[in-house]
Design an enzyme around this catalytic site. Structure first.
Site, PDB file in Angstrom:
ATOM      1  N   ASP A 271       0.846  -1.257   0.050  1.00 21.63           N
ATOM      2  CA  ASP A 271       0.072   0.175   0.053  1.00 21.63           C
ATOM      3  C   ASP A 271       0.838   1.318   0.056  1.00 21.63           C
ATOM      4  OD1 ASP A 271      -2.164  -1.702   0.018  1.00 21.63           O
ATOM      5  OD2 ASP A 271      -2.690  -1.226   2.183  1.00 21.63           O
TER       6      ASP A 271
ATOM      7  N   ASP B  63     -13.970  -4.243  -2.592  1.00 16.35           N
ATOM      8  CA  ASP B  63     -13.954  -4.207  -1.113  1.00 16.35           C
ATOM      9  C   ASP B  63     -15.117  -4.770  -0.709  1.00 16.35           C
ATOM     10  OD1 ASP B  63     -11.176  -3.351  -1.075  1.00 16.35           O
ATOM     11  OD2 ASP B  63     -11.690  -1.157  -0.870  1.00 16.35           O
TER      12      ASP B  63
END
Lengths: 261, 199
Positions: free
Chosen positions: A15, A134
């Protein structure tokens, strides 16, 4: 002749925020986990099968600063990698692929404008298009039932989309892979979301990358023995040396999971 | 000097990066003279067969590539374009390898494209004494991304199996080819590129 020795892929996810790798617990509480280019080189040497770079701030702070970083990563990396975060049009996607990424991942932008998936597949080929989803299992109001819903904006906003329906639509529109992150599991290190991953991996014809909850080798064994997921993705367990990639792959091999050693 | 054939294909940058990591001078060019003068030529490719062939023909590169006499390495679509015919877009190709390219049939469990790491050859006996496989075990894993495959024939150096047996490496005279991507296949891919550069 054995018909399928296609290996299950282990994908460390980096990330990225402000050009550095970070990993949040349930998408908050970020810790600095180092320089992405150095990490990329290390992971390739360790035997990671692919890497995934996600710019987690991109959906709220419109950023197009990824391209120089992608170029730098591509120059050092000898395995495939995916780049996501803030990609909301074909132009930027093409720039990132041209800079050396093998695949781009889209998330919020695809939910807001699903035609983007068609455009990307048309322009780049489905094999370059990963749709990141997600998902969160939530209770349906005033019932004892629960449902999987798609969230966007780095997990901040609930949408009206049911996860499996949305993933099927992504496939129909030309997605080449689904990167499924279970928000209920992400950051917990309690194991992957086996149920929805299993359903998706059987119902879709494109590969499913499972993400969220992988904390030890057994979680990956469960993922690959109880679902048809093609790959497992994780971040902090790799970044902080809790479960080095070579150890994980050796243990998976011993457990009978086909991996590249 | 290594010349990389410039055409409307996707992964030319990856090949350039891989050669740069190996410290090898390289140019990306569609100039027939530069291709003919190069020590070796790499013919990469990610894309669609008929579009790629059309582009090559418009620039006369189809004839140029066929007539090259130095070692040539086709990669992925590059390898498929070196066969006689591809089902993708019903395309007549270069005809260097005497075999055809077919689409993987639908399969209840195996997904198409064949994407990810798989063996170079499915059977240990499929190993080859080819200099291209020096210091490489033919069962090593390499990175594939493809929906079409070349039917194995006598030019096949290695045969992998995914839904159907397919040619993963081919060689005829000075022409070499891999269905997988050596430029994305970690140390094994680097060894293979090194072997090609040492031909």
């Amino acid at each position: 002749m054995q018909n399928n020795m296609l290996k299950k892929r282990i994908i460390p996810c980096l990330d990225i925020k402000d050009g550095r790798t970070v990993k949040g617990i349930n998408f908050v509480g970020l810790r600095d986990a180092g320089d992405p280019v150095e990490l990329a080189k290390q992971y390739a040497l360790q035997g990671a099968d692919e890497l995934c770079f996600l710019d987690i701030t991109a959906t709220i702070e419109k950023r197009e600063t990824l391209v120089p970083l992608v170029k730098e990563i591509a120059s050092v990396l000898n395995i495939p990698f995916t780049v996501g975060g803030g990609i909301n049009d074909v132009k930027l996607a093409k720039e990132i692929i041209k800079a050396g990424a093998d695949k781009i991942a889209v998330n919020s932008a695809a939910v807001k404008r699903p035609e983007l998936i068609n455009e990307l597949a048309q322009e780049l080929g489905s094999q370059c298009v990963v749709v990141a989803v997600d998902t969160k299992l939530i209770e349906v109001d005033n019932t004892d039932k629960s449902t999987n819903k798609v969230f966007i904006g780095g997990g901040r906003f609930e949408t009206d989309k049911e996860t499996i329906t949305w993933c099927k639509e992504c496939e129909t529109r030309g997605a080449g892979e689904i990167l499924l992150t279970s928000m209920n599991h992400d950051g917990t290190k309690n194991g992957f979301a086996l149920e929805i991953t299993d359903v998706l991996s059987r119902e879709l014809n494109i590969p499913i990358i499972a993400s969220g909850g992988g904390g030890n080798t057994q979680h990956f064994v469960d993922l690959f023995s109880k679902t048809h997921a093609s790959a497992g993705l994780a971040a902090s367990i790799f970044h902080f040396g809790e479960l080095p990639v070579p150890d994980l792959k050796n243990q998976l091999n011993e457990a009978g999971v086909a991996v590249r050693i | 000097m290594i010349a990389i054939v410039k055409y409307n294909a996707g992964n030319i940058g990856s090949v350039t990066n891989a050669l740069n990591r190996l410290g090898v001078d390289n140019i990306v060019t569609d100039d027939p003279k530069e291709l003919q003068a190069a020590d070796k030529v790499i013919f990469p490719g990610v894309g669609e067969a008929s579009t790629a062939m059309k582009y090559l023909k418009e620039r006369g590169l189809d004839k140029v590539i066929k007539e090259l006499t130095q070692p040539v390495l086709g990669i992925c679509l590059g390898m498929q374009l070196m066969c006689t015919y591809s089902e993708e877009g019903s395309t007549d190709c270069l005809g260097i390898f005497d075999t055809i390219v077919k689409k993987f049939p639908d399969n209840p469990t195996l997904k198409v494209p064949h994407m990810g790491w798989n063996n170079i050859a499915s059977e240990p006996s499929n190993g080859s004494s080819s200099p291209l496989l020096k210091n490489i075990d033919s069962q090593d894993d390499v990175y594939y991304v493809h929906s079409y495959y070349a039917v194995p024939n006598e030019d096949s150096l290695a045969v992998c199996n995914y839904i159907n047996p397919f040619a993963s490496m081919m060689n005829k005279g000075n022409f070499y080819a891999t269905q997988f991507h050596p430029e994305k296949s970690a140390q094994v891919g680097e060894q293979l590129l090194t072997n090609f550069l040492n031909l």
